[in-house]
Scaffold this motif. Structure first.
Motif, mmCIF file in Angstrom:
data_model
loop_
_atom_site.group_PDB
_atom_site.id
_atom_site.type_symbol
_atom_site.label_atom_id
_atom_site.label_comp_id
_atom_site.label_asym_id
_atom_site.label_seq_id
_atom_site.Cartn_x
_atom_site.Cartn_y
_atom_site.Cartn_z
ATOM 1 N N ALA A 108 -1.085 -6.496 -1.431
ATOM 2 C CA ALA A 108 -0.652 -7.619 -0.594
ATOM 3 C C ALA A 108 0.174 -8.579 -1.433
ATOM 4 C CB ALA A 108 -1.863 -8.341 -0.011
ATOM 5 N N SER A 109 0.978 -9.401 -0.779
ATOM 6 C CA SER A 109 1.844 -10.341 -1.498
ATOM 7 C C SER A 109 1.057 -11.382 -2.283
ATOM 8 C CB SER A 109 2.805 -11.035 -0.525
ATOM 9 O OG SER A 109 2.071 -11.718 0.462
ATOM 10 N N ASP A 110 -0.206 -11.635 -1.906
ATOM 11 C CA ASP A 110 -1.030 -12.597 -2.648
ATOM 12 C C ASP A 110 -1.705 -11.975 -3.866
ATOM 13 O OD1 ASP A 110 -3.086 -11.058 -1.577
ATOM 14 O OD2 ASP A 110 -4.085 -12.722 -0.577
ATOM 15 N N GLY A 111 -1.418 -10.691 -4.143
ATOM 16 C CA GLY A 111 -1.995 -10.014 -5.302
ATOM 17 C C GLY A 111 -3.268 -9.246 -5.004
ATOM 18 N N SER A 112 -3.764 -9.335 -3.792
ATOM 19 C CA SER A 112 -4.963 -8.585 -3.409
ATOM 20 C C SER A 112 -4.646 -7.097 -3.341
ATOM 21 C CB SER A 112 -5.476 -9.034 -2.037
ATOM 22 O OG SER A 112 -5.871 -10.371 -2.053
ATOM 23 N N GLU A 113 -5.649 -6.297 -3.632
ATOM 24 C CA GLU A 113 -5.556 -4.844 -3.496
ATOM 25 C C GLU A 113 -6.387 -4.443 -2.283
ATOM 26 O OE1 GLU A 113 -3.723 -2.735 -5.410
ATOM 27 O OE2 GLU A 113 -2.975 -4.507 -6.471
ATOM 28 N N VAL A 114 -5.831 -3.576 -1.458
ATOM 29 C CA VAL A 114 -6.512 -3.125 -0.247
ATOM 30 C C VAL A 114 -6.647 -1.611 -0.320
ATOM 31 C CG1 VAL A 114 -6.431 -3.021 2.272
ATOM 32 C CG2 VAL A 114 -5.558 -5.057 1.078
ATOM 33 N N ALA A 115 -7.887 -1.138 -0.308
ATOM 34 C CA ALA A 115 -8.165 0.302 -0.338
ATOM 35 C C ALA A 115 -8.666 0.721 1.042
ATOM 36 C CB ALA A 115 -9.212 0.615 -1.392
ATOM 37 N N LEU A 116 -8.141 1.828 1.541
ATOM 38 C CA LEU A 116 -8.525 2.361 2.843
ATOM 39 C C LEU A 116 -8.983 3.794 2.660
ATOM 40 C CD1 LEU A 116 -8.609 2.562 5.955
ATOM 41 C CD2 LEU A 116 -6.147 2.981 5.885
ATOM 42 N N THR A 117 -10.226 4.069 3.037
ATOM 43 C CA THR A 117 -10.751 5.438 3.011
ATOM 44 C C THR A 117 -11.402 5.705 4.365
ATOM 45 O OG1 THR A 117 -12.865 4.715 2.072
ATOM 46 C CG2 THR A 117 -11.180 5.453 0.518
ATOM 47 N N PHE A 118 -11.280 6.936 4.842
ATOM 48 C CA PHE A 118 -11.891 7.261 6.125
ATOM 49 C C PHE A 118 -12.117 8.755 6.256
ATOM 50 C CE2 PHE A 118 -7.320 7.014 6.797
ATOM 51 C CZ PHE A 118 -7.034 8.211 7.430
ATOM 52 N N GLN A 119 -12.910 9.100 7.286
ATOM 53 C CA GLN A 119 -13.207 10.487 7.618
ATOM 54 C C GLN A 119 -12.521 10.830 8.932
ATOM 55 O OE1 GLN A 119 -17.428 10.469 7.976
ATOM 56 N NE2 GLN A 119 -17.777 10.174 5.793
ATOM 57 N N PRO A 120 -11.745 11.907 8.958
ATOM 58 C CA PRO A 120 -11.119 12.329 10.215
ATOM 59 C C PRO A 120 -12.174 12.755 11.232
ATOM 60 C CG PRO A 120 -10.064 13.374 8.337
ATOM 61 C CD PRO A 120 -11.313 12.717 7.824
ATOM 62 N N GLY A 121 -11.896 12.479 12.481
ATOM 63 C CA GLY A 121 -12.776 12.891 13.569
ATOM 64 C C GLY A 121 -12.094 13.957 14.415
ATOM 65 N N GLU A 122 -12.487 14.006 15.677
ATOM 66 C CA GLU A 122 -11.972 15.040 16.566
ATOM 67 C C GLU A 122 -10.479 14.880 16.839
ATOM 68 O OE1 GLU A 122 -13.286 14.747 20.798
ATOM 69 O OE2 GLU A 122 -14.309 12.950 20.064
ATOM 70 N N THR A 123 -9.846 16.013 17.092
ATOM 71 C CA THR A 123 -8.425 16.047 17.426
ATOM 72 C C THR A 123 -8.246 15.632 18.884
ATOM 73 O OG1 THR A 123 -8.073 17.835 15.841
ATOM 74 C CG2 THR A 123 -6.379 17.512 17.507
ATOM 75 N N LEU A 124 -7.222 14.834 19.119
ATOM 76 C CA LEU A 124 -6.893 14.362 20.462
ATOM 77 C C LEU A 124 -5.510 14.874 20.844
ATOM 78 C CD1 LEU A 124 -7.839 10.624 19.879
ATOM 79 C CD2 LEU A 124 -9.267 12.374 20.952
ATOM 80 N N ASN A 125 -5.171 14.777 22.099
ATOM 81 C CA ASN A 125 -3.832 15.117 22.537
ATOM 82 C C ASN A 125 -2.866 14.080 21.966
ATOM 83 O OD1 ASN A 125 -1.663 16.217 23.861
ATOM 84 N ND2 ASN A 125 -2.200 15.375 25.862
ATOM 85 N N GLY A 126 -2.034 14.468 21.021
ATOM 86 C CA GLY A 126 -1.084 13.541 20.401
ATOM 87 C C GLY A 126 -1.646 12.751 19.242
ATOM 88 N N GLY A 127 -2.795 13.149 18.698
ATOM 89 C CA GLY A 127 -3.348 12.395 17.576
ATOM 90 C C GLY A 127 -4.689 12.907 17.124
#
Length: 158
Positions: A108-127
């Motif tokens: 981020a511009s304020d110097g913060s670090e942002v970490a994003l982790t996740f688990q995939p779920g079921e497949t959808l139509n278009g996503g």
């Protein structure tokens, strides 16, 4: 389970449609709902035909649209509280998840670090559904804030 995923995706499309509708009046019921969502979380985000995006909500307050990234942009917007942060992607690793990965880092511009982790779920139509995940914000002083998330990766048809 499928109903809740479709409901979340429908909500994104509904909020986008309501926010961009020129017929919405200040005193109407729809305007009030959109205003509330905008104050609580990010404003509506849209995709052009053929584009994909990652839409994430707070798991503890599913009315709070907290994170959005357009595929292959290298950027994201995140609203952890009152202030919206513009993020620049700094890393991408983990399992491939459409045009994203399951472990991404941002600055981020304020110097913060942002970490994003996740688990995939079921497949959808278009996503595909994001079953469970975590956004960890580390401020410049080293303090961490964690936000459990859920969401969807969705693509606008061409």
């Amino acid at each position: 389970m499928m109903k809740s995923v479709l409901g979340a995706l429908s909500a994104v499309l509904l909020v986008t449609a309501c926010a961009s509708s020129p017929e919405t009046r200040e005193g109407s019921r729809n305007a009030s709902a959109v205003d509330t969502v905008s104050r609580v979380g990010l404003s509506a985000q849209s995709l052009e035909p053929g584009e994909c995006g990652l839409f994430l909500w707070s798991k503890t307050d599913t009315n709070r649209f907290a994170f959005f990234s357009k595929a292959l942009s290298g950027t994201a917007v995140f609203k952890p509280a009152e202030e919206e942060l513009r993020l620049t992607q700094s890393r991408s690793r983990g399992t491939i998840f459409g045009q994203f990965t399951t472990d991404m880092g941002y600055t981020a511009s304020d110097g913060s670090e942002v970490a994003l982790t996740f688990q995939p779920g079921e497949t959808l139509n278009g996503g595909q559904r994001v079953e469970a995940g975590l956004i960890t914000v580390t401020d410049p002083d080293g303090w961490q804030t964690k936000l459990p998330i859920l969401g969807v990766r969705a693509c606008q048809p061409e």
